[in-house]
Design a protein around this motif. Sequence first.
Motif, PDB file in Angstrom:
ATOM      1  N   LEU A 129       0.828  -1.205   0.000  1.00  0.00           N
ATOM      2  CA  LEU A 129       0.000   0.000   0.000  1.00  0.00           C
ATOM      3  C   LEU A 129       0.867   1.261   0.000  1.00  0.00           C
ATOM      4  O   LEU A 129       0.568   2.242  -0.687  1.00  0.00           O
ATOM      5  N   LYS A 130       1.972   1.217   0.750  1.00  0.00           N
ATOM      6  CA  LYS A 130       2.837   2.388   0.875  1.00  0.00           C
ATOM      7  C   LYS A 130       3.819   2.531  -0.290  1.00  0.00           C
ATOM      8  O   LYS A 130       4.280   3.637  -0.592  1.00  0.00           O
ATOM      9  N   ALA A 131       4.128   1.420  -0.955  1.00  0.00           N
ATOM     10  CA  ALA A 131       5.122   1.443  -2.031  1.00  0.00           C
ATOM     11  C   ALA A 131       4.633   2.265  -3.224  1.00  0.00           C
ATOM     12  O   ALA A 131       3.437   2.264  -3.545  1.00  0.00           O
ATOM     13  N   ARG A 132       5.571   2.944  -3.873  1.00  0.00           N
ATOM     14  CA  ARG A 132       5.228   3.706  -5.076  1.00  0.00           C
ATOM     15  C   ARG A 132       4.955   2.753  -6.249  1.00  0.00           C
ATOM     16  O   ARG A 132       4.120   3.035  -7.106  1.00  0.00           O
ATOM     17  N   PHE A 133       5.671   1.639  -6.305  1.00  0.00           N
ATOM     18  CA  PHE A 133       5.472   0.639  -7.347  1.00  0.00           C
ATOM     19  C   PHE A 133       5.946  -0.714  -6.835  1.00  0.00           C
ATOM     20  O   PHE A 133       6.641  -0.813  -5.819  1.00  0.00           O
ATOM     21  N   ALA A 134       5.535  -1.763  -7.536  1.00  0.00           N
ATOM     22  CA  ALA A 134       5.990  -3.121  -7.225  1.00  0.00           C
ATOM     23  C   ALA A 134       6.311  -3.818  -8.542  1.00  0.00           C
ATOM     24  O   ALA A 134       5.686  -3.531  -9.576  1.00  0.00           O
ATOM     25  N   VAL A 135       7.282  -4.724  -8.505  1.00  0.00           N
ATOM     26  CA  VAL A 135       7.683  -5.463  -9.698  1.00  0.00           C
ATOM     27  C   VAL A 135       7.515  -6.958  -9.452  1.00  0.00           C
ATOM     28  O   VAL A 135       7.991  -7.488  -8.442  1.00  0.00           O
ATOM     29  N   ALA A 136       6.818  -7.624 -10.372  1.00  0.00           N
ATOM     30  CA  ALA A 136       6.682  -9.078 -10.342  1.00  0.00           C
ATOM     31  C   ALA A 136       7.441  -9.646 -11.534  1.00  0.00           C
ATOM     32  O   ALA A 136       7.447  -9.049 -12.615  1.00  0.00           O
ATOM     33  N   PHE A 137       8.081 -10.802 -11.345  1.00  0.00           N
ATOM     34  CA  PHE A 137       8.858 -11.400 -12.428  1.00  0.00           C
ATOM     35  C   PHE A 137       7.970 -12.022 -13.498  1.00  0.00           C
ATOM     36  O   PHE A 137       8.392 -12.178 -14.642  1.00  0.00           O
ATOM     37  N   THR A 138       6.749 -12.431 -13.121  1.00  0.00           N
ATOM     38  CA  THR A 138       5.842 -13.095 -14.071  1.00  0.00           C
ATOM     39  C   THR A 138       4.421 -12.576 -13.908  1.00  0.00           C
ATOM     40  O   THR A 138       4.052 -12.020 -12.870  1.00  0.00           O
TER      41      THR A 138
END
Length: 323
Positions: free
Chosen positions: A106-115
């Motif tokens: 919720l606090k993160a500006r973005f998130a990265v998933a590998f798949t």
Amino acid sequence: MKLLLLACLSPKTGNNTTAERIRSHIESAGHTCELRDAAAFQSSAEVADLISRHPPFEGALAIHLFRAGSLLLDIQVPFGVIFGGTDINEDVKVEQKRVVMERVLLKARFAVAFTDKLKEEAKLFLLSQSCKIYVQPQGIQTEVSEKFCWTEFLRSSEWHRENPLNVLVVIGPRYLFSNSGVRQKIDPVFSVEVEAVVKKTAGVFLAGARSQRELHAAMKRCFTVVNSSVSEGMSAAILEAMDLGVPVLARDIPGNAAVVHHESTGLLYSSPQEFLHQSQRLLSDRELRERLVRNGKVYVEEHHGLGQERETYQRLVDTLLSA
């Protein structure tokens, strides 16, 4: 921009390699990126203190939503997170961990998933805004050491002498080191079980951790690379094997099936019997082997290039500047 990158940095592990690669992408854009081991911190307050020291950090990244991401909850600068695989595959099953990961996301500006599969799992198990989750497969670059030698594994064994191909070498770290230098087994119970089986099984050998270049040299000398994990985000070892022209035999779990397309880029198995069957196919079917090698190489070149990965992380880091 000065950035902090938190990750689990056990030496000669995939996490360490991934963190170093992402740091190089960020620094190639002119930023300063300081890599720190999440295990060195006891609380998010310690990280907040580090962030505020002069000259202060202007942003942060974390690999693994729970182990590293939870340490960013008290910082006052924007940050992004990268799913590690274990966080979505395993940690979400523990309610206390899941709640913490929801707060981080919720606090993160973005998130990265590998798949795409990891992104879908995150949307399913975490109260997240899917628009902030980007999919970026791992980028792969292989380097082979010319000095690596297999002689240490070629112990006297009737089974091995009859057919040198029938040797299974298990390579990887078995120990963690604390800040004080104390060595301890990563999973003591499982380690004892594995070592006991290996002792009484001819042709199966345990090797310690190797540098990435040594590991790639070992792969090049193998008939196949096996991934037997029961939980994966995205296995760099599988992709590295494909890039090196070595067939892959992997357990049929979502993280592996996302990159190993059965009978195209590799072979999947779900049981010991199926593992033996697929291994025998590799030994006896040259056409199958050559097809897997050819398709695996093309797949990595088309979907796991360093250029696209570098561009993605540089663009996402720029979003931390536009607070």
